[in-house]
Write a protein that holds these residues in place. Structure first.
Motif, PDB file in Angstrom:
ATOM      1  N   PRO A 155      70.123 -66.917  -6.378  1.00 44.52           N
ATOM      2  CA  PRO A 155      69.525 -65.968  -5.429  1.00 44.52           C
ATOM      3  C   PRO A 155      69.787 -66.355  -3.973  1.00 44.52           C
ATOM      4  O   PRO A 155      69.985 -65.469  -3.130  1.00 44.52           O
ATOM      5  N   ILE A 156      69.788 -67.659  -3.682  1.00 49.94           N
ATOM      6  CA  ILE A 156      70.071 -68.095  -2.308  1.00 49.94           C
ATOM      7  C   ILE A 156      71.487 -67.712  -1.925  1.00 49.94           C
ATOM      8  O   ILE A 156      71.745 -67.182  -0.833  1.00 49.94           O
ATOM      9  N   GLY A 157      72.428 -67.969  -2.827  1.00 45.60           N
ATOM     10  CA  GLY A 157      73.827 -67.648  -2.542  1.00 45.60           C
ATOM     11  C   GLY A 157      74.067 -66.164  -2.385  1.00 45.60           C
ATOM     12  O   GLY A 157      74.813 -65.728  -1.498  1.00 45.60           O
ATOM     13  N   LEU A 158      73.440 -65.348  -3.235  1.00 43.26           N
ATOM     14  CA  LEU A 158      73.617 -63.891  -3.139  1.00 43.26           C
ATOM     15  C   LEU A 158      73.046 -63.358  -1.825  1.00 43.26           C
ATOM     16  O   LEU A 158      73.654 -62.482  -1.185  1.00 43.26           O
ATOM     17  N   ILE A 172      84.792 -65.795   0.245  1.00 44.93           N
ATOM     18  CA  ILE A 172      85.385 -66.150  -1.047  1.00 44.93           C
ATOM     19  C   ILE A 172      84.771 -67.440  -1.577  1.00 44.93           C
ATOM     20  O   ILE A 172      84.386 -67.540  -2.748  1.00 44.93           O
ATOM     21  N   GLY A 173      84.664 -68.435  -0.700  1.00 47.22           N
ATOM     22  CA  GLY A 173      84.102 -69.710  -1.119  1.00 47.22           C
ATOM     23  C   GLY A 173      82.648 -69.587  -1.536  1.00 47.22           C
ATOM     24  O   GLY A 173      82.230 -70.155  -2.556  1.00 47.22           O
ATOM     25  N   LEU A 174      81.852 -68.841  -0.762  1.00 47.42           N
ATOM     26  CA  LEU A 174      80.433 -68.675  -1.072  1.00 47.42           C
ATOM     27  C   LEU A 174      80.253 -67.908  -2.376  1.00 47.42           C
ATOM     28  O   LEU A 174      79.403 -68.259  -3.211  1.00 47.42           O
ATOM     29  N   GLY A 175      81.059 -66.856  -2.574  1.00 49.13           N
ATOM     30  CA  GLY A 175      80.972 -66.095  -3.817  1.00 49.13           C
ATOM     31  C   GLY A 175      81.340 -66.950  -5.026  1.00 49.13           C
ATOM     32  O   GLY A 175      80.658 -66.924  -6.060  1.00 49.13           O
ATOM     33  N   ALA A 176      82.424 -67.741  -4.899  1.00 51.27           N
ATOM     34  CA  ALA A 176      82.850 -68.601  -6.002  1.00 51.27           C
ATOM     35  C   ALA A 176      81.831 -69.698  -6.269  1.00 51.27           C
ATOM     36  O   ALA A 176      81.564 -70.056  -7.431  1.00 51.27           O
ATOM     37  N   PHE A 177      81.235 -70.242  -5.206  1.00 49.74           N
ATOM     38  CA  PHE A 177      80.236 -71.294  -5.360  1.00 49.74           C
ATOM     39  C   PHE A 177      79.006 -70.770  -6.095  1.00 49.74           C
ATOM     40  O   PHE A 177      78.468 -71.423  -6.989  1.00 49.74           O
ATOM     41  N   VAL A 216      72.510 -72.488   5.495  1.00 46.97           N
ATOM     42  CA  VAL A 216      72.220 -72.254   4.077  1.00 46.97           C
ATOM     43  C   VAL A 216      73.368 -72.766   3.211  1.00 46.97           C
ATOM     44  O   VAL A 216      73.156 -73.432   2.185  1.00 46.97           O
ATOM     45  N   ALA A 217      74.608 -72.487   3.634  1.00 46.84           N
ATOM     46  CA  ALA A 217      75.771 -72.944   2.873  1.00 46.84           C
ATOM     47  C   ALA A 217      75.827 -74.468   2.825  1.00 46.84           C
ATOM     48  O   ALA A 217      76.097 -75.070   1.776  1.00 46.84           O
ATOM     49  N   GLU A 218      75.577 -75.121   3.964  1.00 46.72           N
ATOM     50  CA  GLU A 218      75.612 -76.581   4.014  1.00 46.72           C
ATOM     51  C   GLU A 218      74.505 -77.170   3.142  1.00 46.72           C
ATOM     52  O   GLU A 218      74.717 -78.171   2.442  1.00 46.72           O
ATOM     53  N   ALA A 268      75.259 -61.573   1.167  1.00 49.47           N
ATOM     54  CA  ALA A 268      74.977 -60.243   1.716  1.00 49.47           C
ATOM     55  C   ALA A 268      74.865 -60.290   3.235  1.00 49.47           C
ATOM     56  O   ALA A 268      75.419 -59.429   3.940  1.00 49.47           O
ATOM     57  N   VAL A 269      74.169 -61.287   3.753  1.00 51.95           N
ATOM     58  CA  VAL A 269      74.017 -61.409   5.210  1.00 51.95           C
ATOM     59  C   VAL A 269      75.354 -61.704   5.873  1.00 51.95           C
ATOM     60  O   VAL A 269      75.702 -61.115   6.903  1.00 51.95           O
ATOM     61  N   ALA A 270      76.130 -62.620   5.273  1.00 51.47           N
ATOM     62  CA  ALA A 270      77.421 -62.980   5.866  1.00 51.47           C
ATOM     63  C   ALA A 270      78.379 -61.790   5.858  1.00 51.47           C
ATOM     64  O   ALA A 270      79.103 -61.554   6.839  1.00 51.47           O
ATOM     65  N   ALA A 271      78.404 -61.045   4.754  1.00 52.08           N
ATOM     66  CA  ALA A 271      79.304 -59.891   4.670  1.00 52.08           C
ATOM     67  C   ALA A 271      78.972 -58.848   5.730  1.00 52.08           C
ATOM     68  O   ALA A 271      79.856 -58.164   6.253  1.00 52.08           O
ATOM     69  N   LYS A 272      77.678 -58.733   6.075  1.00 49.58           N
ATOM     70  CA  LYS A 272      77.259 -57.718   7.033  1.00 49.58           C
ATOM     71  C   LYS A 272      77.391 -58.188   8.479  1.00 49.58           C
ATOM     72  O   LYS A 272      77.814 -57.420   9.351  1.00 49.58           O
TER      73      LYS A 272
END
Length: 490
Positions: free
Chosen positions: A185-188, A89-94, A26-28, A192-196
């Protein structure tokens, strides 16, 4: 949400490891979409924010610039502070930067936030490969890398089509802003999934981040791209040439600083031994030439369709499909058959096919009648894509064959950075070449001149390929590089 903690020495496969793969993909794909989706937003940005040709080049190329300049630094920060932490951090900032892009009140604000978004991507993307290696081993890891290519290729294809559809649909009256808002919405959800589920593993605080080297790279890149973007519009005054000369000096100073840093027993940003390998150094030049030309011509194709032929955003997005289709065909043939059988020759056949496609496209452009459709230029575009795909599928493997096994990580990061920076330079150069004629209404001449520039770059790339190793690295050593974008859509 608290993350699962997994000891580094654990021999039991992590239960939720496939969710990690999903999050990484998803990030890529978010990165690929942001690198390509904006290409079809030019006229909409012009109408909404009064964007000039220079502003459009900065919106598109500025993202790639800060992404490329920060990729190696992002990898080192992950080593020191932990890949999970830097990924979050990167995903949140992105994601936050995507929201700010969507709400930008003016073109200056949009350009600034795009630069920030690229820097966030540079913190985010390098963590993916390390996280996958931490959680997958053996045959599973090989399978994971096998999934990356098709999925990322699809992301590159979907980018312009999705962007065009969102802009043309004008849902809720948001127009081009949806191009960026779709990331939120995709990033959020990914956050959430990555944090968990992404397990905690401590970084190595013994790793020292070379801030001086990172600053030199960023400054040198900026000194190069700034005049390339602004020069045509400003009439190429003296300061543009001084900036480019200072950029060359900056990169030379960076190489010296890296050697001194290593000689003093400190951690350099880039392994100095890489810069002493002629085949690798030449390969860096080849990466910049090839991707600069590829991404630049794709931009010109989109601008020609939208500005020159009055295509809607949706039609222009679909107009990129022949290039994506050709790239997919070429990549499949190269990866499955040619690269292993004929070795380095595949890197020479690819640009020759591209030159043939450019010649065909030149002819097609000169015979456009009163009514234009994408089918008038599709054959030439497809052939160009096939040639590009032949190279894309194999290029990294042949360059990495010139480095030692313990240098693979550093080398991959550098290659990805140069690829992104090369794309940013391509946007600046090809955008300037096209708009030099397009401002007077001669769009076909602008496209012709862009093809001439690409032809020169391809000839230079072809000459460079004879200096690369004759065989690529085995597949297990040539896994996707951190942040590498593997399709023409990027």
């Amino acid at each position: 949400m608290s993350a699962v903690q997994v000891p580094p020495s654990s021999q039991t496969p992590y239960r939720w490891r496939w969710l990690i793969l999903v999050v990484m993909l998803v990030a890529e794909i978010m990165d690929l979409l942001d690198a390509s989706i904006v290409n079809v937003a030019g006229p909409a940005l012009e109408r909404s924010l009064g964007a000039t040709s220079v502003g459009l080049q900065w919106v598109i190329g500025g993202y790639a610039l800060t992404l490329g300049a920060g990729l190696v630094l992002g990898g080192r920060l992950g080593d020191r502070y932990g890949r999970r932490r830097m990924f979050l951090i990167g995903l949140g900032a992105f994601t936050a930067a995507s929201l700010l892009c969507a709400t930008a009140p003016g073109i200056g604000t949009l350009i600034t936030v795009r630069l920030v978004q690229g820097a966030a991507g540079a913190m985010l993307l390098p963590q993916g490969l390390g996280l996958l290696r931490e959680n997958f081993t053996g045959a599973e890891l090989t399978k994971v890398f096998g999934i990356f290519g098709p999925v990322l290729g699809l992301g590159g294809i979907v980018g312009p089509v999705l962007g065009g559809g969102l802009i043309q649909g004008d849902f809720f009256g948001l127009g081009w802003r949806l191009v960026f808002l779709v990331n939120v919405p995709i990033g959020l959800a990914a956050l959430a999934v990555a944090a968990k589920f992404v397990p905690r593993r401590a970084g190595d605080r013994a790793v020292v981040v070379d801030g001086t080297g990172a600053a030199l790279v960023a400054l040198s890149c900026a000194l190069l791209v700034l005049p390339l973007n602004q020069g045509q519009d400003a009439g190429w005054p003296l300061w543009t040439w001084l900036c480019m000369a200072a950029s060359v000096a900056g990169f030379a100073l960076f190489a010296v600083q890296q050697r001194r840093t290593a000689a003093q027993g400190r951690e350099p940003l880039v392994t100095p031994a890489l810069l002493r390998k002629p085949a690798f150094t030449v390969g860096l030049g080849g990466i910049a030439l090839f991707f600069g030309g590829l991404i630049g011509v794709q931009l010109v194709l989109t601008l020609f369709l939208q500005i020159g032929q009055r295509f809607s955003a949706g039609e222009a997005g679909l107009g990129n499909l022949p290039l994506a289709l050709g790239t997919a065909i070429g990549g499949a043939v190269s990866g499955a058959v040619l690269a292993d059988r004929i070795g380095r020759a595949v890197l020479q056949i690819g640009p020759l096919v591209q030159l043939g496609g450019a010649a065909l496209l030149w002819y097609e452009l000169g015979h456009i009648g009163g009514t234009f459709s994408i089918w008038d230029v599709a054959p030439g575009v497809v052939v160009c894509g096939i040639g590009a795909g032949l190279v894309i599928a194999a290029l990294f493997s042949f360059i990495l064959a010139a480095v030692d096994d313990d240098e693979i990580g550093s080398a991959s990061g550098v290659l990805s950075a140069v690829q992104s920076i090369g794309g940013s330079i391509g946007v600046a150069v090809f955008g300037s070449v096209f708009f030099a004629d397009a401002t007077s209404g001669d769009f076909i001449a602008g496209f012709h001149h862009a093809l001439l520039v690409q032809g020169c770059l391809l000839v230079a790339f072809l000459a460079i390929t004879v200096l690369l190793p004759k065989k690529g690295r085995p597949e297990e050593f040539a896994a996707p590089a951190d942040g590498v974008q593997e399709s023409a859509g990027a």
